[in-house]
Enzyme design. Structure first.
Site, mmCIF file in Angstrom:
data_model
loop_
_atom_site.group_PDB
_atom_site.id
_atom_site.type_symbol
_atom_site.label_atom_id
_atom_site.label_comp_id
_atom_site.label_asym_id
_atom_site.label_seq_id
_atom_site.Cartn_x
_atom_site.Cartn_y
_atom_site.Cartn_z
ATOM 1 N N SER A 273 4.827 5.138 -4.061
ATOM 2 C CA SER A 273 5.922 5.717 -3.279
ATOM 3 C C SER A 273 6.584 6.791 -4.118
ATOM 4 C CB SER A 273 6.963 4.649 -2.918
ATOM 5 O OG SER A 273 8.157 5.234 -2.428
ATOM 6 N N PHE B 102 7.780 8.500 5.872
ATOM 7 C CA PHE B 102 6.786 8.491 6.936
ATOM 8 C C PHE B 102 7.275 7.714 8.156
ATOM 9 C CE2 PHE B 102 4.080 10.514 4.088
ATOM 10 C CZ PHE B 102 2.873 10.831 4.704
ATOM 11 N N LEU C 212 0.963 2.683 8.032
ATOM 12 C CA LEU C 212 -0.039 3.426 7.265
ATOM 13 C C LEU C 212 -1.392 2.730 7.296
ATOM 14 C CD1 LEU C 212 2.124 4.321 4.126
ATOM 15 C CD2 LEU C 212 1.792 5.688 6.200
ATOM 16 N N SER D 141 -0.284 -2.476 10.915
ATOM 17 C CA SER D 141 0.748 -1.554 11.401
ATOM 18 C C SER D 141 0.874 -0.384 10.440
ATOM 19 C CB SER D 141 2.113 -2.260 11.520
ATOM 20 O OG SER D 141 2.567 -2.684 10.248
ATOM 21 N N LYS E 110 7.044 0.006 -7.267
ATOM 22 C CA LYS E 110 6.138 1.116 -6.971
ATOM 23 C C LYS E 110 5.815 1.924 -8.225
ATOM 24 C CE LYS E 110 5.516 0.459 -2.565
ATOM 25 N NZ LYS E 110 4.173 0.147 -2.011
ATOM 26 N N CYS F 271 -2.241 -1.235 1.708
ATOM 27 C CA CYS F 271 -0.989 -0.697 2.232
ATOM 28 C C CYS F 271 0.080 -1.776 2.419
ATOM 29 C CB CYS F 271 -1.228 -0.005 3.574
ATOM 30 S SG CYS F 271 -2.332 1.414 3.495
ATOM 31 N N TYR G 20 12.658 -1.834 -5.618
ATOM 32 C CA TYR G 20 11.559 -1.119 -4.951
ATOM 33 C C TYR G 20 10.939 -0.079 -5.884
ATOM 34 C CZ TYR G 20 9.144 1.607 -1.340
ATOM 35 O OH TYR G 20 8.205 2.274 -0.595
ATOM 36 N N ASP H 155 -1.966 -13.590 2.505
ATOM 37 C CA ASP H 155 -0.726 -13.349 1.761
ATOM 38 C C ASP H 155 -1.124 -12.718 0.432
ATOM 39 O OD1 ASP H 155 1.567 -13.410 0.218
ATOM 40 O OD2 ASP H 155 1.952 -15.558 0.489
#
Length: 253
Positions: free
Chosen positions: A146, A192, A17, A15, A163, A84, A159, A57
């Protein structure tokens, strides 16, 4: 590197990107293996593009080893890897329910950072044994960072840390793997139009779009895929994280 005829792993390719990357590389002749925890979606896309799909995984060593081995058995060892896979959890260090549970922070680190390293280390184990191509190149790895790595908002500590770790390991990895002719890069996308974002309330989406200077809209997954393709083809790109964000600079809220 010319992707035509080259085996490629797209991790998280079921799904968003990753799907766009899988379709773009397939259109340019690469032999695509989609590795994703969403087995049914991965299989559907693989059928459409003439590729291979395998459930995995990224946080589990045995699972990733098995998936990469399965892809190797179908397409030979991969020279192209685009990772991704990731999650975007939100949670304040201390909120209405008290301190952020430690396992929620750890999960973000484990999926986004440890998962990226897991994919990279296993892919490299195959790449180093390959015969070099033009320019002595054996492979290229693209991870997904990100803009939160640089301007994490309130509630994005986990997060942003995950990243930021992805972005920080690109240069040392590129330095280490240069002797083997393997390039390492990352893309740091802005806001995005992926399921992760389009599932947000419309007012939230519009607020994020308003922060994007130009073009003032959601990025399209095909634009991420176009940059990934250019990174693969342009051998001078190495050891760097490229922002793809319409000049957005996220504020605290």
């Amino acid at each position: 590197m010319d992707p035509k005829g080259v085996a490629a792993l797209v991790v998280g390719g079921a799904s968003g990107l990753g799907e766009a990357v899988a379709r773009t590389l397939a259109n340019h002749g690469a032999r695509i293996a989609i590795l994703d925890r969403e087995a049914a979606k991965a299989a559907m896309i693989a059928r459409e593009i003439g590729g291979f799909a395998c459930a995995c995984d990224v946080t589990n060593s045995d699972s990733m080893e098995a998936a990469i081995a399965a892809a190797r058995g179908v397409h030979d060892p991969a020279r192209i890897v685009v990772n991704c896979a990731g999650i975007a959890p939100a949670g304040k260090i201390f909120g209405r329910k008290g301190a952020l549970p430690l396992d929620e922070f750890a999960r973000a680190i484990n999926v986004n950072l440890v998962g990226s390293f897991n994919v990279m280390r296993l892919a490299v184990a195959d790449m180093v044994a390959l015969a070099p191509l033009a320019g002595d190149e054996r492979g290229v790895i693209i991870n997904t960072a990100s803009i939160a790595a640089f301007e994490g908002q309130i509630g994005q500590c986990a997060y942003a840390a995950s990243k930021g770790g992805v972005a920080s390991m690109i240069l040392p990895a590129a330095r280490e793997l240069a002797r083997s002719g393997i390039r390492v890069l990352a893309i740091a996308p802005g806001v995005f139009g992926t399921p992760m974002v389009t599932s947000m309330p419309d007012e939230v989406q519009q607020s994020l779009i308003a922060k994007t200077l130009f073009p003032s809209r959601l990025g399209e997954p095909s634009e991420y895929a176009a940059l990934a393709l250019h990174m693969i083809e342009n051998q001078m790109l190495n050891g760097t994280t490229i922002r793809l964000d319409g000049a957005v600079r996220m504020q605290a809220n």
